[in-house]
Design a protein around this motif. Structure first.
Motif, PDB file in Angstrom:
ATOM      1  N   ASN A 182     124.443  -9.088 109.710  1.00 38.18           N
ATOM      2  CA  ASN A 182     125.517 -10.742 109.405  1.00 38.18           C
ATOM      3  C   ASN A 182     124.827 -11.451 110.607  1.00 38.18           C
ATOM      4  N   LYS A 183     123.093 -11.537 111.468  1.00 38.21           N
ATOM      5  CA  LYS A 183     122.912 -12.004 112.200  1.00 38.21           C
ATOM      6  C   LYS A 183     123.766 -13.234 112.671  1.00 38.21           C
ATOM      7  N   GLY A 184     124.694 -11.535 113.443  1.00 37.13           N
ATOM      8  CA  GLY A 184     125.654 -12.363 114.642  1.00 37.13           C
ATOM      9  C   GLY A 184     126.908 -13.038 114.840  1.00 37.13           C
ATOM     10  N   TYR A 185     126.902 -13.013 113.001  1.00 38.19           N
ATOM     11  CA  TYR A 185     128.632 -13.516 112.131  1.00 38.19           C
ATOM     12  C   TYR A 185     129.734 -12.335 112.505  1.00 38.19           C
ATOM     13  N   GLY A 186     130.422 -13.064 112.181  1.00 35.34           N
ATOM     14  CA  GLY A 186     132.249 -12.059 112.406  1.00 35.34           C
ATOM     15  C   GLY A 186     132.361 -11.543 110.866  1.00 35.34           C
ATOM     16  N   SER A 187     131.308 -10.941 110.623  1.00 38.81           N
ATOM     17  CA  SER A 187     130.966  -9.312 109.817  1.00 38.81           C
ATOM     18  C   SER A 187     132.219  -8.907 109.923  1.00 38.81           C
ATOM     19  N   GLN A 188     133.550  -8.196 108.538  1.00 34.72           N
ATOM     20  CA  GLN A 188     134.187  -7.176 108.908  1.00 34.72           C
ATOM     21  C   GLN A 188     133.064  -6.181 109.738  1.00 34.72           C
ATOM     22  N   ARG A 189     132.795  -5.545 109.306  1.00 34.25           N
ATOM     23  CA  ARG A 189     131.414  -4.074 110.411  1.00 34.25           C
ATOM     24  C   ARG A 189     131.616  -4.789 111.533  1.00 34.25           C
ATOM     25  N   HIS A 190     130.538  -6.151 111.998  1.00 36.88           N
ATOM     26  CA  HIS A 190     130.593  -6.375 113.236  1.00 36.88           C
ATOM     27  C   HIS A 190     131.940  -6.528 114.256  1.00 36.88           C
ATOM     28  N   LEU A 191     133.222  -7.170 113.003  1.00 44.19           N
ATOM     29  CA  LEU A 191     134.891  -7.323 113.827  1.00 44.19           C
ATOM     30  C   LEU A 191     135.090  -5.314 113.852  1.00 44.19           C
ATOM     31  N   LEU A 192     134.341  -5.213 113.782  1.00 43.63           N
ATOM     32  CA  LEU A 192     135.086  -3.199 113.396  1.00 43.63           C
ATOM     33  C   LEU A 192     134.426  -2.580 114.854  1.00 43.63           C
ATOM     34  N   ALA A 193     133.195  -2.714 114.824  1.00 44.89           N
ATOM     35  CA  ALA A 193     132.278  -2.533 115.845  1.00 44.89           C
ATOM     36  C   ALA A 193     132.514  -2.966 117.014  1.00 44.89           C
ATOM     37  N   LEU A 194     133.511  -4.240 117.693  1.00 45.03           N
ATOM     38  CA  LEU A 194     133.466  -4.876 118.675  1.00 45.03           C
ATOM     39  C   LEU A 194     134.737  -4.137 119.265  1.00 45.03           C
ATOM     40  N   GLN A 195     135.629  -4.127 118.093  1.00 45.73           N
ATOM     41  CA  GLN A 195     136.790  -3.429 118.374  1.00 45.73           C
ATOM     42  C   GLN A 195     136.522  -1.579 118.834  1.00 45.73           C
ATOM     43  N   GLN A 196     135.833  -1.381 118.495  1.00 44.47           N
ATOM     44  CA  GLN A 196     135.099   0.483 118.932  1.00 44.47           C
ATOM     45  C   GLN A 196     134.259   0.332 120.202  1.00 44.47           C
ATOM     46  N   TYR A 197     133.135  -0.565 119.700  1.00 46.24           N
ATOM     47  CA  TYR A 197     132.358  -0.433 121.703  1.00 46.24           C
ATOM     48  C   TYR A 197     132.101  -1.664 122.916  1.00 46.24           C
ATOM     49  N   GLY A 198     133.236  -2.597 121.792  1.00 51.06           N
ATOM     50  CA  GLY A 198     133.648  -3.446 123.091  1.00 51.06           C
ATOM     51  C   GLY A 198     132.022  -4.668 122.338  1.00 51.06           C
ATOM     52  N   PRO A 199     131.973  -5.751 123.162  1.00 52.28           N
ATOM     53  CA  PRO A 199     131.357  -6.919 123.311  1.00 52.28           C
ATOM     54  C   PRO A 199     130.046  -6.909 124.089  1.00 52.28           C
ATOM     55  N   SER A 200     128.787  -6.491 123.449  1.00 55.74           N
ATOM     56  CA  SER A 200     127.670  -6.856 124.673  1.00 55.74           C
ATOM     57  C   SER A 200     127.362  -8.015 124.882  1.00 55.74           C
ATOM     58  N   PRO A 201     126.241  -7.744 125.950  1.00 57.25           N
ATOM     59  CA  PRO A 201     126.137  -9.173 126.833  1.00 57.25           C
ATOM     60  C   PRO A 201     125.477 -10.260 126.379  1.00 57.25           C
ATOM     61  N   LEU A 202     125.093  -9.996 125.475  1.00 56.15           N
ATOM     62  CA  LEU A 202     124.812 -11.447 124.451  1.00 56.15           C
ATOM     63  C   LEU A 202     125.439 -11.700 123.512  1.00 56.15           C
ATOM     64  N   HIS A 203     127.278 -10.969 123.248  1.00 53.58           N
ATOM     65  CA  HIS A 203     128.286 -11.891 122.914  1.00 53.58           C
ATOM     66  C   HIS A 203     129.106 -13.134 123.585  1.00 53.58           C
ATOM     67  N   ARG A 204     129.540 -13.706 122.569  1.00 52.01           N
ATOM     68  CA  ARG A 204     130.009 -15.108 123.552  1.00 52.01           C
ATOM     69  C   ARG A 204     131.581 -14.704 124.102  1.00 52.01           C
ATOM     70  N   GLN A 205     131.447 -14.625 125.048  1.00 53.05           N
ATOM     71  CA  GLN A 205     132.489 -14.030 125.590  1.00 53.05           C
ATOM     72  C   GLN A 205     134.233 -15.325 125.494  1.00 53.05           C
ATOM     73  N   SER A 206     133.797 -16.641 125.300  1.00 52.22           N
ATOM     74  CA  SER A 206     134.512 -17.655 124.963  1.00 52.22           C
ATOM     75  C   SER A 206     135.310 -17.391 123.237  1.00 52.22           C
ATOM     76  N   PHE A 207     134.462 -16.674 122.570  1.00 52.02           N
ATOM     77  CA  PHE A 207     135.192 -16.267 121.192  1.00 52.02           C
ATOM     78  C   PHE A 207     136.067 -15.335 121.296  1.00 52.02           C
ATOM     79  N   ARG A 208     137.490 -15.787 120.483  1.00 55.16           N
ATOM     80  CA  ARG A 208     138.393 -14.964 120.453  1.00 55.16           C
ATOM     81  C   ARG A 208     138.029 -13.884 120.250  1.00 55.16           C
ATOM     82  N   PRO A 209     136.900 -13.359 119.014  1.00 55.19           N
ATOM     83  CA  PRO A 209     137.377 -11.987 118.212  1.00 55.19           C
ATOM     84  C   PRO A 209     136.173 -10.911 120.162  1.00 55.19           C
TER      85      PRO A 209
END
Length: 218
Positions: A182-209
């Motif tokens: 996904n190159k960092g974009y919000g694919s379905q698998r990426h969004l599901l992983a965020l729900q499961q693991y939370g964001p990494s230090p390199l995720h954009r905390q100001s972005f709602r997902p």
């Protein structure tokens, strides 16, 4: 309209052969990638092409990076960098994006790319409708510039390949987010992983997902 002596330059809908033909000096194209991603920096490139590169890139069927396959982008990026008078990358980090917002971070990345150039352009063509603040080089914004300017299209390709390669390296550190696909974009698998693991230090905390609070997080 009468067409005379067709050449590789007959695709003169590119700005370099129309409105800009009267501007003396070198033109830098500036574009960014990663603005809509959830992970990683926003990256910009500034590319200055010599006149002889323009028909070569038209013959290579250069176009906006989003309309090219990954392998074709990589080939073109290499060709562009070899042809360019100068090219540079600038980026703004995830922390900077969260601090100053994505628009300002995008403009900052663009400014950094231009300021790194060793060769001073006569004018910078900026993709979009937002000027870069306090840029001492003359600039012109162009909406859909990556479809209208060869220099901007080239910058789009160089920035995209550079950012994708960076994210591919970071994917090894954060395998759970499927970043290699996904190159960092919000694919379905990426969004599901965020729900499961939370964001990494390199995720954009100001972005709602990325504003995920895991149940066991204090």
């Amino acid at each position: 309209m009468v067409e005379t002596s067709p050449t590789p330059l007959e695709k003169s809908n590119w700005l370099e052969f129309s409105t800009l033909s009267g501007i003396p000096g070198l033109v830098a194209g500036v574009d960014e990638v990663g603005r809509g991603a959830l992970f990683g920096p926003v990256v910009a490139a500034a590319v200055i092409l010599p006149d002889h590169a323009l028909p070569i890139l038209i013959a290579a069927k250069i176009k906006d990076s989003k309309k090219l396959s990954s392998s074709r982008r990589t080939q073109l990026a290499q060709q562009i960098c070899e042809l360019a008078v100068d090219w540079k990358i600038g980026f703004a980090s995830t922390a900077e994006i969260d601090k100053i917002n994505i628009l300002q971070a995008t403009l900052l990345a663009m400014k950094r790319a231009v300021l790194k150039l060793k060769v001073q352009p006569a004018i910078c063509l900026i993709d979009g409708n937002q000027s870069i603040k306090d840029l001492l080089v003359p600039q012109q914004t162009i909406v859909k510039g990556d479809e209208r300017s060869l220099a901007i299209a080239s910058a789009s390709i160089v920035a995209k390949v550079w950012r994708d390669e960076l994210v591919m390296r970071l994917a090894l550190k954060y395998p759970m987010y499927n970043l290699e696909s996904n190159k960092g974009y919000g694919s379905q698998r990426h969004l599901l992983a965020l729900q499961q693991y939370g964001p990494s230090p390199l995720h954009r905390q100001s972005f709602r997902p990325c504003q995920i609070k895991l149940p066991n997080a204090e």
